[in-house]
Structures are given as C-alpha cells and as structure tokens.
Design an enzyme around this catalytic site. Structure first.
Site, PDB file in Angstrom:
ATOM      1  N   LYS A 218      12.424 -57.596 104.840  1.00  0.00           N
ATOM      2  CA  LYS A 218      12.541 -58.410 106.050  1.00  0.00           C
ATOM      3  C   LYS A 218      11.973 -59.821 105.938  1.00  0.00           C
ATOM      4  O   LYS A 218      10.875 -60.006 105.414  1.00  0.00           O
ATOM      5  CB  LYS A 218      11.799 -57.702 107.186  1.00  0.00           C
ATOM      6  CG  LYS A 218      12.471 -56.423 107.597  1.00  0.00           C
ATOM      7  CD  LYS A 218      11.725 -55.798 108.739  1.00  0.00           C
ATOM      8  CE  LYS A 218      12.541 -54.673 109.344  1.00  0.00           C
ATOM      9  NZ  LYS A 218      11.823 -54.027 110.434  1.00  0.00           N
ATOM     10  N   GLY A 397      -2.169 -55.623 100.739  1.00  0.00           N
ATOM     11  CA  GLY A 397      -2.291 -56.514 101.901  1.00  0.00           C
ATOM     12  C   GLY A 397      -3.133 -57.745 101.623  1.00  0.00           C
ATOM     13  O   GLY A 397      -2.821 -58.847 102.086  1.00  0.00           O
TER      14      GLY A 397
HETATM   15  P1  AMP Z   1       8.832 -55.013 101.380  1.00  0.00           P
HETATM   16  O1  AMP Z   1       7.834 -53.937 101.697  1.00  0.00           O
HETATM   17  O2  AMP Z   1       9.083 -55.963 102.495  1.00  0.00           O
HETATM   18  O3  AMP Z   1       8.541 -55.705 100.073  1.00  0.00           O
HETATM   19  O4  AMP Z   1      10.225 -54.276 101.223  1.00  0.00           O
HETATM   20  C1  AMP Z   1      10.488 -53.359 100.231  1.00  0.00           C
HETATM   21  C2  AMP Z   1      11.704 -52.601 100.627  1.00  0.00           C
HETATM   22  O5  AMP Z   1      12.799 -53.461 100.715  1.00  0.00           O
HETATM   23  C3  AMP Z   1      12.080 -51.523  99.650  1.00  0.00           C
HETATM   24  O6  AMP Z   1      11.868 -50.265 100.252  1.00  0.00           O
HETATM   25  C4  AMP Z   1      13.556 -51.773  99.406  1.00  0.00           C
HETATM   26  O7  AMP Z   1      14.337 -50.607  99.439  1.00  0.00           O
HETATM   27  C5  AMP Z   1      13.935 -52.664 100.559  1.00  0.00           C
HETATM   28  N1  AMP Z   1      15.144 -53.457 100.268  1.00  0.00           N
HETATM   29  C6  AMP Z   1      15.378 -54.278  99.228  1.00  0.00           C
HETATM   30  N2  AMP Z   1      16.638 -54.742  99.268  1.00  0.00           N
HETATM   31  C7  AMP Z   1      17.237 -54.201 100.355  1.00  0.00           C
HETATM   32  C8  AMP Z   1      18.541 -54.290 100.907  1.00  0.00           C
HETATM   33  N3  AMP Z   1      19.478 -55.035 100.363  1.00  0.00           N
HETATM   34  N4  AMP Z   1      18.786 -53.600 102.038  1.00  0.00           N
HETATM   35  C9  AMP Z   1      17.837 -52.826 102.593  1.00  0.00           C
HETATM   36  N5  AMP Z   1      16.588 -52.707 102.117  1.00  0.00           N
HETATM   37  C10 AMP Z   1      16.298 -53.381 100.998  1.00  0.00           C
END
Ligand code: AMP
Length: 416
Positions: A218, A397
């Site tokens: 996100k 974090g």
């Molecule tokens: P974060 O904790 O914000 O670094 O997000 C990590 C997560 O982003 C992982 O669980 C990935 O599966 C997810 N992610 C990466 N690329 C995508 C995508 N194209 N669509 C949905 N989720 C994603």
C-alpha cells in the site's frame, strides 16, 4: 555518550536492553533464536572486560504477568550461547539484592519488563466505556508510576547499554527513559551500532547513484518513506501493489488490481515532486496479471496501465524486471524495502527473487546493499542471500521509522 568498544567495564554492572522477543512454540521452545544470537557479542564484551550483566527485555505483548510470555523459557538458550549459567529475577522490580551481589562475569536476567504497564507507560484494564477524563487520569497515573519503575531499573547498574534496535522507535522505560540516569555511562550495543552505521552509510553520505526500491502492498503505509527518500535518492523504483494506484491516478486501466483510491492524489504528488527534484522514478511498466488471487490462476503479461477487466497485477513482468536489474547494477548504493509482487505465492515471487539475486550480484561488485523491512528480509533469507548482501536490518518498525527520517527515541536518548 560512550563507546562499547572502548568503555572500561572493569568491576561495573551493565544493564543491557536487548530484544529477546523471540518466537516460541506451544511447548515454549524457541523456534528462531536470531535475536538472542545477535545480542551475544555485546553481552560477551561486557563480561570479557570484567563487568557483570543485568539483561532486560520484553517478550510478546502481555497485559500483565503471563506464563506464556515469561523470559524463563529462554534462559537455557542464553546460557548455551553465553557459555555461562545465569540467574533469573522473576520480578524485574525486585532484583536489587541479586543485582547488588553480582560479581564480575556474572549474569542476571530480569523477567519480562512488559509484565508492568510502566514499561510502555500505557494504562491497562480501562473499562471499554471509560470517559475521556478517566482515560486521561489513568494515563497520567501510569506516567507517574513509570518514573519509579525506571529509577528502580537504573538503580541496579553503573552503566546502560541499549542494544534493542527493534524497539528503538518506542519511548519506553527501558529503551529511552532509563538513559537519563546514566548521563556519562550510556552507549549503544553492537546491534544498534551496526543498524545505525548501515542506514547512515546508505542514506547519510552514500556512494552514488543511490537507488531505493520500495515495494509492498500500500501507498498509504509507505508514503512517509517515499517522501523522505525523494530528497535523497537518484532513482526510486516503486513496485508491488502500489503501482496500480499510480497507474489509475494517471488515467490507466488496472482491472481488479489493488488500489487505494484515496491515495491517488498522493501518488500524483510523488510523481510531481520527483520531477522537481530530478529523481528518476521507475514504476513497473509491464506486469504479470492473474484472473484470481491464487498461485494457480491463469496469467497474462500486460502493461500495468492497461490491465483487462477480471485480471489483477501480481508481479513485475520480465521486461520490467530487466529494467530494475539494470538500474541496480548501475548503482553504488541500493536500499530495498518491500516485495515487488505477491511473493508468498511461488508463481508471483519471480520479480522479488530476481531483485534479491541482483542485489547479491551488485554486492559482489562492491555496491553497498541494505535490505530492511519484514517481507524483503524474508525474501533474501528465503533465497539464502542474507549474508550475501551488505546489511540486513532486523529492525522492522524501527527501520521503517528511521527510513522516514524520524528521530528514534532509543537512539536520541543515548546521543543527547
Ligand atoms: P508491505 O508489508 O507493505 O511491505 O507489503 C508486503 C505485502 O505486499 C506482501 O504480503 C505482498 O504479497 C504484497 N504485495 C506485493 N505486490 C502485490 C500486488 N501486486 N498485489 C497485492 N499485494 C501485493
């Protein structure tokens, strides 16, 4: 502040905040002892230099005394790794006598600090319907009793070492407030030193070009980091689920890909700022899209701004991966946070694994490569490359807040 390598620990008692928040299974056995092993050089240093140790940590998120979160479960492993027997205080507030009797070379482990609300300084047991007044009163009561809590911990020792980078972003009793009692005898441990050095090397005065690869799900959770990095980097690769918010904001068609409509203005603002600052932004132009969120879904390769209805972007396509690889190999410093695809599913881990692989190659060609943040750390570890990149942050974090340019209380308390 002092330096752990040169400090004279002879005859001194050192109270050391470590991060022994390790995962335990249902039999209270440690399933991953990385954090304990990481702190051993700091602990050994004190003992080798003629000091004694009072070790303190939290474990889990207890809301009071909880058997499951007792640090007694991990004593055996600390003893094995330190090569010495250790004593245990089953109440961290009742350790004065044992601490006072410690002789050089002896070790005392305090029970979980978070059995006391004072460690975090947050009130507990408030009724769900508590009024704002009641909440305020409870907060000021715990803040008041926190002073005595911290003073008691400080009274056990002659010097203070903070080696818990994982909690450095928290202004808790043992991570920040206690430092005031040791104005001339406080220092970082080796874990903290290593983390700070690595991030400063990457972002302080880096060898250029400096490239940041920011992936993950996100925009809203990465915006702080991206905004801070825009003032520092030469190239910014944005990947993963964030891409589609950028594409939709620019009028693209994204099928059923992940998108935060309320972040589209933020995305456009990032693009404008990057242009203004001369930062080259690379969004994955081509992606692997799937007809369902599953490893065995039917897939197509398409532009990330022209994804058919019923398909969602899951990974960077080979052409985009090649572009990212080229940027990495042309950079002298690379920072990576967040997977660029749904890497938990093997069919969509190709892009993320390629980044891990390319970082390894860049490191071999003497680039400085720093990997930080839970999922990218998992990816390099999974590939067996954790020791093939320059530095892997354990901070979670804390690392993310550092990358946002925030002052971490645990670091500030030692430095000020
Ligand atoms: P974060 O904790 O914000 O670094 O997000 C990590 C997560 O982003 C992982 O669980 C990935 O599966 C997810 N992610 C990466 N690329 C995508 C995508 N194209 N669509 C949905 N989720 C994603």
């Amino acid at each position: 502040m002092q330096n752990i390598s040169s400090y004279d620990f002879t005859g001194k008692k050192a109270i050391v905040r470590v991060d022994f928040n390790v995962p335990l299974n249902e039999n209270f056995e440690i399933t991953d002892d990385t954090r304990i092993r990481a702190a051993i050089p700091t602990l050994k240093k004190v003992l080798e230099k003629g000091g004694s140790l009072i070790i303190m940590s939290h474990l889990g998120r207890p809301k009071g005394v909880t058997e499951k979160y007792s640090l007694k479960h991990i004593i055996y492993r600390i003893e094995e790794l330190l090569g010495t027997k250790i004593q245990f205080a089953d109440d961290c507030m009742k350790a004065s006598q044992t601490a006072a009797a410690l002789k050089p070379g002896e070790v005392l482990l305090l029970e979980n600090l978070r059995f006391y609300a004072e460690e975090e300084g947050k009130p507990r047991g408030l009724a769900e319907d508590a009024t704002d007044e009641e909440k305020k009163a409870a907060k000021s009561a715990v803040k008041e009793s926190q002073k005595a809590f911290v003073k008691t911990l400080a009274s056990y020792a002659d010097c203070y070492i903070n080696d818990a980078f994982g909690t450095a972003h928290r202004a808790h009793g043992s991570t920040a407030l206690i430092a005031q009692y040791f104005p001339n005898d406080k220092m970082f441990g080796y874990v903290m030193e290593g983390e700070i050095k690595a991030i400063d090397k990457a972002l302080g005065d880096p060898a250029r070009p400096l490239t940041a690869i920011i992936g993950g799900a996100k925009v809203s959770s990465k915006i702080g980091i991206i905004e801070h990095l825009l003032g520092l980097v030469d190239n910014l690769v944005i990947g993963g689920g964030m891409v589609y918010t950028f594409m939709k904001a620019q009028g693209g068609k994204i099928g059923s890909s992940l998108c935060e409509d309320d972040q589209m203005d933020v995305a456009l603002n990032i693009m404008a700022k990057a242009k203004e600052k001369g930062v080259k932004i690379l969004l994955t132009d081509d992606v692997v899209a799937a007809d369902s969120f599953s490893n065995d879904a039917k897939t197509i390769i398409c532009p990330s701004n022209d994804i058919p209805d019923g398909f969602e972007g899951m990974d960077a396509a080979p052409s985009s991966v090649e572009e990212i690889k080229a940027v990495i190999m042309a950079s002298k410093t690379i920072l990576w946070n967040g997977p660029i695809g749904v890497f938990e599913m093997p069919n969509f881990a190709v892009g993320t694994n390629a980044i891990a692989e390319t970082l390894k190659k860049a490191t071999e060609q003497s680039a400085f490569t720093l990997v930080g943040g839970g999922d990218s750390v998992a990816a390099v570890t999974q590939m067996g490359y954790a020791d093939k990149v320059s530095y892997v942050s354990t901070g979670g974090g804390a690392m993310l807040e550092y990358l946002e340019g925030k002052v971490l209380p645990g670091i500030a308390a030692i430095r000020e």
